[in-house]
Design a protein around this motif. Structure first.
Motif, PDB file in Angstrom:
ATOM      1  N   ARG A 259       0.847  -1.191   0.000  1.00  0.00           N
ATOM      2  CA  ARG A 259       0.000   0.000   0.000  1.00  0.00           C
ATOM      3  C   ARG A 259       0.880   1.237   0.000  1.00  0.00           C
ATOM      4  NH1 ARG A 259      -2.374   3.417   3.734  1.00  0.00           N
ATOM      5  NH2 ARG A 259      -1.313   2.353   5.442  1.00  0.00           N
ATOM      6  N   GLU A 260       0.536   2.213  -0.835  1.00  0.00           N
ATOM      7  CA  GLU A 260       1.332   3.442  -0.910  1.00  0.00           C
ATOM      8  C   GLU A 260       1.073   4.290   0.332  1.00  0.00           C
ATOM      9  OE1 GLU A 260       2.613   6.722  -4.210  1.00  0.00           O
ATOM     10  OE2 GLU A 260       0.483   6.282  -4.065  1.00  0.00           O
ATOM     11  N   VAL A 261       2.157   4.722   0.970  1.00  0.00           N
ATOM     12  CA  VAL A 261       2.091   5.530   2.176  1.00  0.00           C
ATOM     13  C   VAL A 261       2.724   6.886   1.894  1.00  0.00           C
ATOM     14  CG1 VAL A 261       2.795   5.737   4.589  1.00  0.00           C
ATOM     15  CG2 VAL A 261       2.198   3.490   3.643  1.00  0.00           C
TER      16      VAL A 261
ATOM     17  N   ALA B  20      -0.605  -5.185   6.705  1.00  0.00           N
ATOM     18  CA  ALA B  20      -1.929  -5.806   6.823  1.00  0.00           C
ATOM     19  C   ALA B  20      -3.041  -4.783   6.691  1.00  0.00           C
ATOM     20  CB  ALA B  20      -2.045  -6.541   8.156  1.00  0.00           C
ATOM     21  N   ASP B  21      -2.688  -3.512   6.552  1.00  0.00           N
ATOM     22  CA  ASP B  21      -3.696  -2.459   6.405  1.00  0.00           C
ATOM     23  C   ASP B  21      -4.117  -2.371   4.942  1.00  0.00           C
ATOM     24  OD1 ASP B  21      -5.400  -0.366   6.859  1.00  0.00           O
ATOM     25  OD2 ASP B  21      -3.827   1.164   6.972  1.00  0.00           O
ATOM     26  N   THR B  22      -4.842  -3.403   4.494  1.00  0.00           N
ATOM     27  CA  THR B  22      -5.299  -3.490   3.109  1.00  0.00           C
ATOM     28  C   THR B  22      -6.807  -3.261   3.048  1.00  0.00           C
ATOM     29  OG1 THR B  22      -5.687  -5.868   3.280  1.00  0.00           O
ATOM     30  CG2 THR B  22      -3.479  -5.159   2.589  1.00  0.00           C
ATOM     31  N   ALA B  23      -7.299  -3.039   1.835  1.00  0.00           N
ATOM     32  CA  ALA B  23      -8.739  -2.825   1.655  1.00  0.00           C
ATOM     33  C   ALA B  23      -9.527  -4.039   2.140  1.00  0.00           C
ATOM     34  CB  ALA B  23      -9.039  -2.544   0.186  1.00  0.00           C
ATOM     35  N   GLU B  24      -9.031  -5.249   1.853  1.00  0.00           N
ATOM     36  CA  GLU B  24      -9.746  -6.458   2.256  1.00  0.00           C
ATOM     37  C   GLU B  24      -9.885  -6.537   3.781  1.00  0.00           C
ATOM     38  OE1 GLU B  24      -7.529  -7.538  -1.584  1.00  0.00           O
ATOM     39  OE2 GLU B  24      -7.207  -6.315   0.199  1.00  0.00           O
ATOM     40  N   ASN B  25      -8.773  -6.294   4.487  1.00  0.00           N
ATOM     41  CA  ASN B  25      -8.822  -6.381   5.952  1.00  0.00           C
ATOM     42  C   ASN B  25      -9.650  -5.260   6.563  1.00  0.00           C
ATOM     43  OD1 ASN B  25      -7.245  -8.726   6.160  1.00  0.00           O
ATOM     44  ND2 ASN B  25      -5.357  -7.545   5.977  1.00  0.00           N
TER      45      ASN B  25
END
Length: 421
Positions: free
Chosen positions: A129-131, A167-172
């Motif tokens: 994920r881009e931060v 783990a900070d993804t859209a799915e989670n």
């Protein structure tokens, strides 16, 4: 907090409510009707419509609306609409595990928790994920425009952007949000609530959703295939939870709960199931196919399902789903007029209405004044009924029979003459 139990399209129930709470329930739009009881001061008559589930109304009671359809069958319909390929292949009730619960909210909470647990069985899915952030050291790419705008002439900090494996993804985020919403619902049993809290803790590295924020967008892929059943059900929860209803004032009225609209659920099941069944006949189907009734294009019509040839060009049949009991006393004449309009606009010889229950599995009305076709008959309007209390296998068999009737409208090629020896 008091609780009021209503039944889908059941008789009105007189409930003690003060004026403000009664007006809030009426303004929410979640019931078919909510009016002061003329025979009892301080009471309101509440009658449920097609929405089932449980909601906590502002300043009022918890409303628990029981469906007419058995809960396990209701979730079969929901599971079919969410994952038709699997449900059509399996043809069984277990596409959504509702446990032993016979109420909508407990069954839903159990089903979501079981699917989240299955999704996380091999660990929490991680991804890139881009931060974008301010940091004391350079990492990844320097955001030059932000650096100049915010810290012109000064370093550190520096404005940077980089790809983080997290783990900070859209799915989670979707799964965590669904677990948190269910934990706030009235009527979730204690054991299920504890398991949901455990799943939320497993997803603690995913950012929580802000109320009113759009759902994170995720794309099906090989990497998230084990998550997909849980994600589809979680999104159904998030779209049906905490609905906002337009009240008489300028601000929407928010209520906490989960509601399933049986009208929409039945329509989704019928159209998606017919579309899957028609594939076996080499035909395609368009859902909510837009057309115009008049030549000026001012009156729009949108049939639930239009059957077309395999290339999608030529319409062959049209069908509309009706979540009501098919009757023979003329009260549903408007449905026949609607079907007649669909067939006329599309230039078809027949149209089909599919009801949630009826006196006979199938019958038809031949329309007077319509020109006879090659088979010597005029336009026909068919009425079908599906008994939602039947087992899923029988229900899908009935859908196949209706699909066969729709497919029969397809022109069959004439046999070619065989050459003479």
């Amino acid at each position: 907090m008091s609780e009021v139990v209503l039944r889908e399209y059941g008789p009105a129930v007189s409930v003690p409510l003060d004026a403000d709470a009664g007006r809030a329930v009426a303004a929410s739009g979640i019931l078919l009707s909510a009016t002061p009881d003329p025979g009892r001061a301080g009471h309101w008559l509440l009658r449920a419509g097609s929405r089932v589930g449980a909601v906590r109304t502002p300043g009022g009671p918890v409303l628990r609306i029981m469906p007419k359809t058995p809960v396990n069958r209701l979730f079969f319909l929901l599971g079919f609409s969410l994952d038709p390929a699997r449900a059509w292949r399996d043809g069984r009730e277990g596409t959504v595990d509702t446990g032993a619960y016979d109420d909508v909210v407990p069954a839903l909470a159990h089903a979501v928790e079981r699917r989240i647990d299955a999704a996380l069985r091999r660990g929490v899915l991680q991804g890139y994920r881009e931060v974008e952030e301010s940091a004391p050291v350079v990492r990844g790419r320097l955001r030059e425009a932000e650096q100049i705008r915010r810290h012109f002439g000064r370093t550190p900090p520096v404005e940077i952007a980089y790809d983080a494996y997290t783990a900070d993804t859209a799915e989670n985020r979707v799964l965590r949000a669904a677990a948190e919403r269910l934990l706030r619902l009235p009527g979730v049993p204690g054991p299920v609530r504890r398991r949901l809290a455990h799943q939320r803790a497993r997803l603690a590295d995913a950012a929580p959703l802000v109320r009113g924020q759009e759902l994170p967008h995720w794309r099906p892929s090989r990497l998230n295939s084990r998550y997909q059943p849980a994600l589809r059900l979680a999104e159904a929860v998030l779209r049906g939870t905490s609905p906002e209803h337009r009240a008489a004032g300028p601000e929407p009225l928010a209520v906490d709960g989960f509601l399933l609209d049986m009208n929409r659920l039945f329509e989704d099941f019928v159209t998606v199931a017919l579309r899957e069944a028609l594939k076996e006949h080499g035909l395609t189907a368009r859902l909510q196919d837009p057309h115009h009734l008049d030549t000026a294009g001012l009156v729009r019509i949108r049939p639930d399902l239009v059957v077309r040839t395999g290339d999608g060009r030529t319409p062959l049949a049209v069908a509309d789903a009706k979540y009501k009991v098919e009757k023979a006393d003329g009260l549903l004449n408007a449905d026949l007029y609607q079907a007649l309009a669909y067939a006329t606009v599309l230039g078809l010889r027949e149209a089909h209405l599919v009801y949630a229950a009826g006196r006979r599995p199938e019958h038809f009305h031949e329309v007077r004044g319509t020109a006879a076709g090659a088979d010597g008959r005029g336009m026909r309007l068919y009425r079908h009924s599906l008994d939602l209390s039947r087992e899923p296998g029988h229900l899908l068999s009935a859908v196949r029979e209706i699909a066969g009737r729709l497919a029969a409208a397809a022109p069959h090629p004439s046999p070619q003459p065989q050459p003479q020896p």
